[in-house]
Design a protein around this motif. Structure first.
Motif, PDB file in Angstrom:
ATOM      1  N   GLU A  82      11.055   1.107  30.459  1.00  0.00           N
ATOM      2  CA  GLU A  82       9.960   1.853  29.625  1.00  0.00           C
ATOM      3  C   GLU A  82       8.668   1.381  30.024  1.00  0.00           C
ATOM      4  N   PHE A 115      17.538   1.731  27.843  1.00  0.00           N
ATOM      5  CA  PHE A 115      16.174   1.763  27.885  1.00  0.00           C
ATOM      6  C   PHE A 115      15.604   0.663  27.248  1.00  0.00           C
ATOM      7  N   GLY A 116      14.488   0.122  27.935  1.00  0.00           N
ATOM      8  CA  GLY A 116      14.085  -1.063  27.201  1.00  0.00           C
ATOM      9  C   GLY A 116      13.065  -1.605  28.436  1.00  0.00           C
ATOM     10  N   LEU A 117      12.920  -2.830  28.446  1.00  0.00           N
ATOM     11  CA  LEU A 117      12.013  -3.711  29.459  1.00  0.00           C
ATOM     12  C   LEU A 117      12.828  -4.261  30.694  1.00  0.00           C
TER      13      LEU A 117
END
Lengths: 126, 126
Positions: A82, A115-117
């Motif tokens: 993201e 989703f994330g980093l």
DNA sequence: ATGGGTGCAAATTGTTTGCATTTTA
DNA sequence: TAAAATGCAAACAATTTGCACCCAT
């Protein structure tokens, strides 16, 4: 080698077993290093041709523009950062998802996106 | 009741606990019954406002235009009919998906989409 | 010169936005 | 009559396509 061949080869070379899914713009930027001045139209046309040849496959992630990756990989899913927007391949699949569908529904395939980093962005974020 | 209110109410009424995710075009078609002549621009503006108010949430499915559904529902996923194009809500979630991400990656959320034929289309297809 | 492939620009689709007009208070 | 919301059309972004042009045979 003629220009057409150089352009196609530059694009084809971007798709490797370890590579992550690439968007048309990412493809153009990278192919431009080996085939300077390549147009977006050519990227789209070449990608379409490679897809029809079965060399690469289209990957659709929620809310994202289509990506492409090497065909023939084993069943897998994707991770979308993201922060930097890059997509990554993830391995493993919970399975048994067909049972989640309501009665009478026929499930042909499924997509899972996390989703994330990514590790790089997670490190920067502390 | 004034026109603005009628239009907004017509859109708001489309989002129910049992409803399926709707695309902007589906929203316009349905809202038009209660508020004839409603423009797509108004649909987009109203949907954006309702989203900011927290009444509805955006749902992104792979390769599809954004849909919207009532906010506040419990965690769930979606089924996309490859024949009629409609999206449906499905309940249940395998869980433990965070473990699929590579080391160092931070997973914030996930999306699961099942593709196939809804009961109506499956029946027609035999 | 003939055909395949390219770049540019126009066309498409989905979504947003500027602005004049309409509506409401 | 001033503020708020609408509709239309232009603006945008992603992707596709028509067409003139260029290169290799």
């Amino acid at each position: 080698m003629d220009r057409s061949t150089r352009q196609r080869d530059a694009i084809r070379a971007l798709f490797t077993p370890k590579g992550r899914p690439l968007s048309p713009k990412e493809i153009q930027e990278r192919a431009d290093r080996e085939a300077p001045g390549i147009s977006l139209a050519t990227v789209y046309r070449t990608v379409k041709a490679l897809e029809e040849l079965g060399e690469i496959v289209r990957v659709e992630l929620p809310g994202e523009t289509a990506r492409y990756e090497l065909a023939g990989k084993e069943h897998h899913h994707h991770f979308q950062c993201e922060s930097c927007g890059r997509a990554f391949e993830i391995h493993g699949c919970p399975g048994g998802l067909g049972k989640l569908a309501p009665p009478g529904f026929q499930v042909n395939r499924h997509e899972i996106t996390l989703f994330g980093l990514c590790s790089t962005c997670a490190r920067k974020a502390g």
